[in-house]
Structure formats: structure tokens, C-alpha cells
Scaffold this active site. Structure first.
Site, PDB file in Angstrom:
ATOM      1  N   ASP A  17      -2.386   6.407  -3.490  1.00  0.00           N
ATOM      2  CA  ASP A  17      -1.163   5.774  -3.214  1.00  0.00           C
ATOM      3  C   ASP A  17      -0.723   4.473  -3.708  1.00  0.00           C
ATOM      4  O   ASP A  17      -1.412   4.509  -4.804  1.00  0.00           O
ATOM      5  CB  ASP A  17      -1.513   4.990  -1.127  1.00  0.00           C
ATOM      6  CG  ASP A  17      -2.509   3.811  -1.635  1.00  0.00           C
ATOM      7  OD1 ASP A  17      -3.631   3.832  -2.563  1.00  0.00           O
ATOM      8  OD2 ASP A  17      -2.831   3.259  -0.786  1.00  0.00           O
ATOM      9  N   SER A  57       0.725  -1.076   0.378  1.00  0.00           N
ATOM     10  CA  SER A  57       0.143   0.929  -0.034  1.00  0.00           C
ATOM     11  C   SER A  57       1.348   1.301   0.155  1.00  0.00           C
ATOM     12  O   SER A  57       2.055   1.318  -1.118  1.00  0.00           O
ATOM     13  CB  SER A  57      -0.905  -0.335   1.504  1.00  0.00           C
ATOM     14  OG  SER A  57      -1.476   1.082   0.636  1.00  0.00           O
ATOM     15  N   ASP A  85      -1.028   1.198  -4.117  1.00  0.00           N
ATOM     16  CA  ASP A  85      -2.237  -0.019  -4.619  1.00  0.00           C
ATOM     17  C   ASP A  85      -3.084   1.174  -5.299  1.00  0.00           C
ATOM     18  O   ASP A  85      -3.826   0.340  -5.597  1.00  0.00           O
ATOM     19  CB  ASP A  85      -1.993  -0.853  -4.261  1.00  0.00           C
ATOM     20  CG  ASP A  85      -2.729  -0.583  -2.072  1.00  0.00           C
ATOM     21  OD1 ASP A  85      -2.954   0.273  -2.188  1.00  0.00           O
ATOM     22  OD2 ASP A  85      -3.027  -1.224  -2.177  1.00  0.00           O
ATOM     23  N   ASP A 131      -5.515   2.696  -3.459  1.00  0.00           N
ATOM     24  CA  ASP A 131      -6.947   2.724  -2.686  1.00  0.00           C
ATOM     25  C   ASP A 131      -7.545   3.430  -1.874  1.00  0.00           C
ATOM     26  O   ASP A 131      -8.670   3.620  -1.480  1.00  0.00           O
ATOM     27  CB  ASP A 131      -7.279   0.490  -2.332  1.00  0.00           C
ATOM     28  CG  ASP A 131      -6.243   1.039  -1.610  1.00  0.00           C
ATOM     29  OD1 ASP A 131      -5.169   1.775  -0.896  1.00  0.00           O
ATOM     30  OD2 ASP A 131      -6.177  -0.301  -0.298  1.00  0.00           O
TER      31      ASP A 131
END
Length: 445
Positions: free
Chosen positions: A241, A102, A243, A245
Site C-alpha cells: 500500500d 496509508s 506506505d 506496511d
């Protein structure tokens, strides 16, 4: 077996150190594969990743694990976490895997698992997978080993999906948008989707090299985006960010807008259009008290959960809400997605910007937040929150904030940190109680 490996968002840690080693990743693949091998059909897992150097290693290890227990693997390459969730469902897969840490630096990595319905696994399912991990894997005969293949159009499929969530009667023509992809998973899909909808797109963080993910860019480091929005005279800035999400927005003046304001806008807008379900939104204990008071003034409620978008989603599903998220920018719109999706949430904000004709600085300031301060204290082991001095500092803070604010103290689920957050009507008091607790934790750590 307890939750030795899984935290609040899958398994995460420093690469090549337990639990984030190739050996453990292989075992996770074997255990998760064994758990989801049900029925007599050909079993399939979708594996995506972000742009970390270690993603190649972790991907290979997971493929080895899944195929060794008889599960076929579909590799989709660097795509956002919500793309993996979407593709798991659309491809009728038994399991989805996102390899990402993340917003963490490149030297960390993680494994997020999704069930066949595209939702993150429950605590109970993760516990069952951990229980399987302690036993030797049940390897299949040579003729039953799974196959692995890569599909090349995964990004295109996700772009099409994301655009389908944007109102058909609207376009982004005339809107100048700076998008910061954190040198992460959305470095291709986010700029492409915005451009295809008509926007004038200025890109940041779209040159990943394996090491620069989240490095001075993205939703956790918005300074570069703030400066670029002002420099370009852009209407709005969007930061994702690693990833993708998570979403943070910057208005045309360069001011950062957090997830609380974005949820407030979407929630009220959907309520006015008769789209909001549940009579309010779901957020975590970290969301600002100002959001709660604002929603109450609109006749809407706020349900709070533990920190972690998975807990937000569980409450949304269990109690019939369709808007929820976290102050950090994880925003879940369950009419469209089964997990937080930064690009889909951004498209809802952009739709509001187009329809209102107002500048972002006006539209996105839905409420006046109460002074809030969050500090992190790193610790090397032990239970600092259980010591008498820390307990005394917390009790004193709670007494001083009583009736005018809130205090939230918790361990991070992804890093060795104690997070100390306070908010209230008196900014000086908030700072005093946070500093005193942090000092006590440092002394005990």
C-alpha cells in the site's frame, strides 16, 4: 482532553481540512517534541513520508514545530513506514514521524508517531500529547532552536535491513515477481531489494507524481497486478500500500491471497521450525473464522484484538507472541520489526516459495475460508449504531448466525464509515444479514 485528533493509526484526514492542516501539524510537532524532550542530550526526530503532494507541506510544518521547541530533525524522504520505525531506533532518535495516509487517496494525509523504541505510541501517550496541544507551546530561545538536515542513504539502510531478514542460504534466482508499489513510499526500495536477492522483477506503481498514490493500484486495488502476473507468466505478485506496511499477494493464477492466509503460512512454518512464540498468532476481530479453526487443527491458538495493527502489536508484546497481523495485510513479525512491514513479510513468503518448490496457488492456500462479507456505509454525523432500528437489525443477525458464524459492526477509526462484516457457513445468510444491517444504518445516517 479526549482523543480529538488521534485515531486508530495516528492522525489522519483530508489535507487542508482539520485536523490535517499545516497549522495543526506544526502544533503536533511542538506538542510531541515537548513530550519527548527529556534529559540534557541533543534531541532528535526522524521524519519520513510517502509520495503525496501534501507531504512537502506537512513535512515543512512539522519541521517548524519540532525545531521551535528545540528538537533537531532528520529528514529521510519517501520511505516505508517500517523504515521510519527502524531508523528511529538505529539513529538513537527520541521520536519518529511518518507522514502518510496509508492506503487512502492522495487528497488525504496523516501523521504516525513512533517512540524511541520504534513502536507506535500508546493511547495514553497520544492522550498526553493531545493534552499539551491545548496549551500555548513553550518556544525555546533563538540560540536553542533545532537544526534540520536530510540524509541521502536512508533507502539503502532500509534495503540492507530488509534483505537481512531473508534466509542467508536462499536466493530468488529463477523467480519472476511482479511487484506493485502503489506509486507510494516503497517505489524504489521494494524492487531494488528483490532484484538484489536475484529475482526477475516486473514493476507496477513505481512512477509517483504526487496524485496517483493508491490510484487503481497497490494492495487495495489488485486487479492490475492480477492481470500482469498472468500476462507475464510470473510465479507470484506482491502488492504494497501507499506506505508499504501492508501486503497482499497474488498467486501465479491471478488469485488474490489475503493476510489471513499469509499469517497462517508464516505461523505454521515458524512453528514447525521451532521459531513461533506464544503457541499461536495474534489477529483482529476481522480475521476469518476459517483461520481460527485451521490453527486449532495444528495445535495453535488465535488471539483476537480490536482492529488496528497497534492493538495487535500491544497484545504480541504483552503476551509473548512474535507473529501477528490483520486480514488486510498488516503483518507484524516482531523478531524483525516493531510495526507491520509489507516487504519483510513478503520476503518470508518468498522464502517459503523457494524452499517448498511448490506453486504459490498451492502453498498459499493454507485453509478454506468461511464465506465472509464486509460492506461499508458512509455517514455524515450522529450515532447511527445507537438507533433502535439498527440495534434491532444487529440483534436479529446475531441470533440468525448463532453457532455458525460471527458478526462484527464497528466505526472506522480513519474514515466516516460504519463497517459491517459477517461470516458463517451459509453464504446466503451472511449476505442477507449484512444487507439488512447496511440498509438500517443508511436509513439512520
Amino acid at each position: 482532553m479526549g482523543r480529538k485528533f488521534f485515531g486508530t493509526d495516528g492522525i489522519r484526514g483530508r489535507t487542508n481540512e482539520a485536523p490535517m492542516t499545516a497549522e495543526i501539524a506544526q502544533r503536533v510537532g511542538q506538542a510531541a517534541g515537548a513530550h519527548f524532550m527529556r534529559g540534557d542530550h541533543r534531541h532528535r526526530v526522524v521524519i519520513g513520508k510517502d509520495t503525496r503532494l501534501s507531504g512537502y507541506m506537512m513535512e515543512s510544518a512539522l519541521i517548524s514545530g519540532f525545531t521551535s521547541v528545540g528538537m533537531d530533525v532528520v529528514m529521510v524522504g519517501p520511505v516505508p513506514t517500517p523504515a521510519v520505525a527502524m531508523l528511529t531506533r538505529s539513529m538513537r532518535a527520541d521520536l519518529g514521524v511518518m507522514i502518510s495516509a496509508s492506503h487512502n487517496p492522495f487528497f488525504d494525509n496523516g501523521i504516525k508517531l513512533f517512540g524511541p523504541d520504534g513502536y507506535k505510541l500508546s493511547d495514553e501517550t497520544e492522550a498526553r500529547i493531545e493534552a499539551i496541544l491545548k496549551d500555548d507551546p513553550k518556544l525555546v530561545p533563538p540560540a536553542e532552536i533545532g537544526r534540520a538536515r536530510k540524509i541521502e542513504d536512508a533507502r539503502g539502510r532500509y534495503i540492507h535491513f530488509a534483505k537481512s531478514t531473508f534466509p542467508e542460504h536462499l536466493r530468488l534466482d529463477g523467480l519472476k515477481i511482479v511487484v506493485d508499489c502503489a506509486n507510494g513510499a516503497a517505489y524504489q526500495v521494494a524492487p531494488s531489494a528483490l532484484w538484489e536477492l536475484g529475482a526477475d522483477v516486473v514493476t507496477l506503481g513505481v512512477s509517483p507524481n504526487g496524485f496517483n498514490i493508491n490510484d487503481g493500484c497497490g494492495s487495495t486495488s489488485p486487479a492490475m497486478l492480477q492481470a500482469r502476473v498472468v500476462e507475464e507468466g510470473a510465479h507470484i505478485g506482491i502488492a504494497l500500500d501507499g506506505d508499504a506496511d501492508r501486503l497482499i499477494v497474488v498467486d501465479e493464477k491471478g488469485t488474490v491471497i489475503d493476510g489471513d492466509q499469509l499469517m497462517a503460512l508464516i505461523g505454521v512454518s515458524w512453528a514447525e521450525r521451532g521459531l513461533l512464540r506464544g503457541g499461536g498468532i495474534v489477529a483482529t476481530i476481522m480475521s476469518n473464522l476459517g483461520l481460527e479453526r485451521f490453527l486449532e487443527g495444528k495445535g495453535l491458538g488465535l488471539v483476537r484484538t480490536k482492529v488496528g495493527d497497534r492493538y495487535v502489536l500491544e497484545t504480541m508484546r504483552g503476551e509473548g507472541y512474535n507473529v501477528g497481523g490483520e486480514q488486510s495485510g498488516h503483518i507484524i513479525l516482531s523478531d524483525y520489526a516493531t510495526t507491520g512491514d509489507g516487504l519483510v513479510a513478503a520476503l518470508q513468503i518468498l522464502a517459503g516459495l523457494v524452499e517448498s518448490g511448490r506453486p504459490a496457488s498451492e502453498l498459499l492456500r493454507q485453509f478454506e475460508p468461511l464465506p465472509q462479507l464486509l460492506k461499508n456505509v458512509r455517514f455524515d454525523g450522529g450515532q447511527p449504531l445507537e438507533t433502535s432500528p439498527v440495534k434491532a437489525a444487529i440483534a436479529d443477525a446475531e441470533a440468525r448466525l448463532s453457532g455458525t458464524g460471527r458478526l462484527v459492526i464497528r466505526k472506522s477509526g480513519t474514515e466516516p464509515l460504519i463497517r459491517v462484516m459477517a461470516e458463517g457457513e451459509d453464504e446466503t445468510l451472511v449476505a442477507e444479514v449484512v444487507d439488512r444491517i447496511c440498509e438500517a444504518v443508511k436509513a439512520a445516517a
